[in-house]
Scaffold this motif. Structure first.
Motif, PDB file in Angstrom:
ATOM      1  N   ARG A   1     -84.523 109.870 -27.738  1.00 47.32           N
ATOM      2  CA  ARG A   1     -85.466 110.758 -27.044  1.00 47.32           C
ATOM      3  C   ARG A   1     -86.045 111.791 -28.016  1.00 47.32           C
ATOM      4  NH1 ARG A   1     -84.727 113.851 -21.699  1.00 47.32           N
ATOM      5  NH2 ARG A   1     -86.881 114.303 -21.243  1.00 47.32           N
ATOM      6  N   PHE A   2     -85.175 112.296 -28.870  1.00 49.06           N
ATOM      7  CA  PHE A   2     -85.591 113.253 -29.888  1.00 49.06           C
ATOM      8  C   PHE A   2     -86.652 112.625 -30.790  1.00 49.06           C
ATOM      9  CE2 PHE A   2     -84.975 115.866 -33.689  1.00 49.06           C
ATOM     10  CZ  PHE A   2     -84.860 117.126 -33.133  1.00 49.06           C
ATOM     11  N   ARG A   3     -86.405 111.386 -31.233  1.00 47.90           N
ATOM     12  CA  ARG A   3     -87.372 110.679 -32.084  1.00 47.90           C
ATOM     13  C   ARG A   3     -88.673 110.388 -31.340  1.00 47.90           C
ATOM     14  NH1 ARG A   3     -85.181 107.341 -36.797  1.00 47.90           N
ATOM     15  NH2 ARG A   3     -83.205 108.357 -37.156  1.00 47.90           N
ATOM     16  N   ASP A   4     -88.568 110.069 -30.061  1.00 46.10           N
ATOM     17  CA  ASP A   4     -89.771 109.785 -29.281  1.00 46.10           C
ATOM     18  C   ASP A   4     -90.672 111.012 -29.222  1.00 46.10           C
ATOM     19  OD1 ASP A   4     -91.413 108.129 -27.534  1.00 46.10           O
ATOM     20  OD2 ASP A   4     -90.757 109.504 -25.936  1.00 46.10           O
ATOM     21  N   ILE A   5     -90.082 112.174 -29.000  1.00 45.10           N
ATOM     22  CA  ILE A   5     -90.873 113.417 -28.957  1.00 45.10           C
ATOM     23  C   ILE A   5     -91.508 113.657 -30.330  1.00 45.10           C
ATOM     24  CG2 ILE A   5     -90.778 115.922 -28.665  1.00 45.10           C
ATOM     25  CD1 ILE A   5     -90.446 114.474 -26.044  1.00 45.10           C
ATOM     26  N   ALA A   6     -90.737 113.452 -31.406  1.00 55.42           N
ATOM     27  CA  ALA A   6     -91.272 113.647 -32.757  1.00 55.42           C
ATOM     28  C   ALA A   6     -92.423 112.674 -33.022  1.00 55.42           C
ATOM     29  CB  ALA A   6     -90.172 113.469 -33.793  1.00 55.42           C
ATOM     30  N   ARG A   7     -92.289 111.434 -32.588  1.00 52.89           N
ATOM     31  CA  ARG A   7     -93.372 110.456 -32.779  1.00 52.89           C
ATOM     32  C   ARG A   7     -94.624 110.854 -31.990  1.00 52.89           C
ATOM     33  NH1 ARG A   7     -88.982 106.215 -32.508  1.00 52.89           N
ATOM     34  NH2 ARG A   7     -88.709 105.628 -34.678  1.00 52.89           N
ATOM     35  N   ARG A   8     -94.417 111.406 -30.825  1.00 48.24           N
ATOM     36  CA  ARG A   8     -95.572 111.869 -30.038  1.00 48.24           C
ATOM     37  C   ARG A   8     -96.283 113.025 -30.735  1.00 48.24           C
ATOM     38  NH1 ARG A   8     -94.208 111.405 -23.667  1.00 48.24           N
ATOM     39  NH2 ARG A   8     -93.164 109.400 -23.783  1.00 48.24           N
ATOM     40  N   LEU A   9     -95.489 113.897 -31.364  1.00 46.87           N
ATOM     41  CA  LEU A   9     -96.093 114.988 -32.121  1.00 46.87           C
ATOM     42  C   LEU A   9     -96.913 114.438 -33.293  1.00 46.87           C
ATOM     43  CD1 LEU A   9     -93.178 117.584 -32.159  1.00 46.87           C
ATOM     44  CD2 LEU A   9     -95.404 117.844 -31.050  1.00 46.87           C
TER      45      LEU A   9
ATOM     46  N   LEU B   1     -89.325 121.721 -31.712  1.00 48.30           N
ATOM     47  CA  LEU B   1     -88.508 120.546 -31.407  1.00 48.30           C
ATOM     48  C   LEU B   1     -87.025 120.903 -31.447  1.00 48.30           C
ATOM     49  CD1 LEU B   1     -88.561 117.525 -30.770  1.00 48.30           C
ATOM     50  CD2 LEU B   1     -88.639 117.077 -33.224  1.00 48.30           C
ATOM     51  N   ALA B   2     -86.630 121.657 -32.452  1.00 45.95           N
ATOM     52  CA  ALA B   2     -85.233 122.087 -32.559  1.00 45.95           C
ATOM     53  C   ALA B   2     -84.866 123.010 -31.396  1.00 45.95           C
ATOM     54  CB  ALA B   2     -84.994 122.784 -33.891  1.00 45.95           C
ATOM     55  N   ASP B   3     -85.748 123.945 -31.061  1.00 49.07           N
ATOM     56  CA  ASP B   3     -85.480 124.861 -29.934  1.00 49.07           C
ATOM     57  C   ASP B   3     -85.335 124.095 -28.626  1.00 49.07           C
ATOM     58  OD1 ASP B   3     -85.590 126.996 -31.671  1.00 49.07           O
ATOM     59  OD2 ASP B   3     -87.586 127.674 -31.047  1.00 49.07           O
ATOM     60  N   TRP B   4     -86.166 123.069 -28.446  1.00 46.78           N
ATOM     61  CA  TRP B   4     -86.092 122.234 -27.241  1.00 46.78           C
ATOM     62  C   TRP B   4     -84.723 121.570 -27.150  1.00 46.78           C
ATOM     63  CZ3 TRP B   4     -85.994 116.727 -27.480  1.00 46.78           C
ATOM     64  CH2 TRP B   4     -86.049 116.092 -26.239  1.00 46.78           C
ATOM     65  N   ALA B   5     -84.257 120.992 -28.261  1.00 48.15           N
ATOM     66  CA  ALA B   5     -82.966 120.314 -28.275  1.00 48.15           C
ATOM     67  C   ALA B   5     -81.830 121.298 -28.034  1.00 48.15           C
ATOM     68  CB  ALA B   5     -82.763 119.587 -29.604  1.00 48.15           C
ATOM     69  N   VAL B   6     -81.905 122.475 -28.642  1.00 45.69           N
ATOM     70  CA  VAL B   6     -80.856 123.487 -28.461  1.00 45.69           C
ATOM     71  C   VAL B   6     -80.828 123.975 -27.019  1.00 45.69           C
ATOM     72  CG1 VAL B   6     -80.172 125.841 -29.092  1.00 45.69           C
ATOM     73  CG2 VAL B   6     -80.789 124.206 -30.874  1.00 45.69           C
ATOM     74  N   THR B   7     -81.997 124.200 -26.448  1.00 44.23           N
ATOM     75  CA  THR B   7     -82.059 124.663 -25.053  1.00 44.23           C
ATOM     76  C   THR B   7     -81.434 123.630 -24.118  1.00 44.23           C
ATOM     77  OG1 THR B   7     -84.057 125.951 -25.493  1.00 44.23           O
ATOM     78  CG2 THR B   7     -83.606 125.385 -23.200  1.00 44.23           C
ATOM     79  N   LEU B   8     -81.779 122.361 -24.309  1.00 41.65           N
ATOM     80  CA  LEU B   8     -81.187 121.317 -23.470  1.00 41.65           C
ATOM     81  C   LEU B   8     -79.682 121.233 -23.651  1.00 41.65           C
ATOM     82  CD1 LEU B   8     -83.728 118.348 -23.612  1.00 41.65           C
ATOM     83  CD2 LEU B   8     -83.238 119.873 -21.708  1.00 41.65           C
ATOM     84  N   SER B   9     -79.220 121.375 -24.876  1.00 41.82           N
ATOM     85  CA  SER B   9     -77.772 121.281 -25.108  1.00 41.82           C
ATOM     86  C   SER B   9     -77.039 122.459 -24.492  1.00 41.82           C
ATOM     87  CB  SER B   9     -77.459 121.165 -26.600  1.00 41.82           C
ATOM     88  OG  SER B   9     -77.757 122.360 -27.267  1.00 41.82           O
ATOM     89  N   ARG B  10     -77.660 123.622 -24.454  1.00 42.36           N
ATOM     90  CA  ARG B  10     -77.025 124.803 -23.849  1.00 42.36           C
ATOM     91  C   ARG B  10     -76.828 124.632 -22.346  1.00 42.36           C
ATOM     92  NH1 ARG B  10     -80.082 129.546 -27.169  1.00 42.36           N
ATOM     93  NH2 ARG B  10     -78.726 129.455 -28.980  1.00 42.36           N
ATOM     94  N   ILE B  11     -77.728 123.873 -21.724  1.00 42.47           N
ATOM     95  CA  ILE B  11     -77.562 123.666 -20.286  1.00 42.47           C
ATOM     96  C   ILE B  11     -76.818 122.360 -19.998  1.00 42.47           C
ATOM     97  CG2 ILE B  11     -79.548 125.072 -19.651  1.00 42.47           C
ATOM     98  CD1 ILE B  11     -81.131 122.494 -19.225  1.00 42.47           C
TER      99      ILE B  11
END
Length: 104
Positions: free
Chosen positions: A83-91, A65-75
């Motif tokens: 959105r971050f919480r939604d992904i965590a809730r899905r997990l 989850l952290a890598d996903w957020a970092v990758t998106l922020s880099r681009i």
């Protein structure tokens, strides 16, 4: 969480003890606390192991989850908090955990 090198040193120290070295000798040789070494030999869990069981997401899921957020922020597309919480809730749902995440 102990680093990989600390884990390897502890494993080497345990092997030395099993081969006949004293706890003191093994802990000094491998730069591992005697108490830590004793606990591992007796099968006691580390604090990190104990706390991981109480976490809602596994360490792997947290890292992904952290890598996903970092990758998106880099681009240039850092995810908003909802959105971050939604992904965590899905997990959590994927883990079959009815737990809530943060403030509801």
């Amino acid at each position: 969480m102990p680093t990989l090198s600390a884990q390897l040193r502890c494993a080497a120290a345990i092997n030395d003890v099993l081969d006949g070295a004293s706890l003191r000798q093994a802990s000094k040789k491998h730069l591992i606390s005697r108490h830590y070494l004793t606990d591992r030999i007796l099968g006691r869990r580390t604090r990190d192991d104990y706390l991981e069981e109480r976490q809602k997401l596994s360490k792997y899921q947290e890292k992904e989850l952290a890598d996903w957020a970092v990758t998106l922020s880099r681009i240039g597309h850092a995810p908003p908090l909802y959105r971050f919480r939604d992904i965590a809730r899905r997990l959590l749902a994927h883990n079959h955990r009815p737990d809530t995440l943060g403030p509801v």
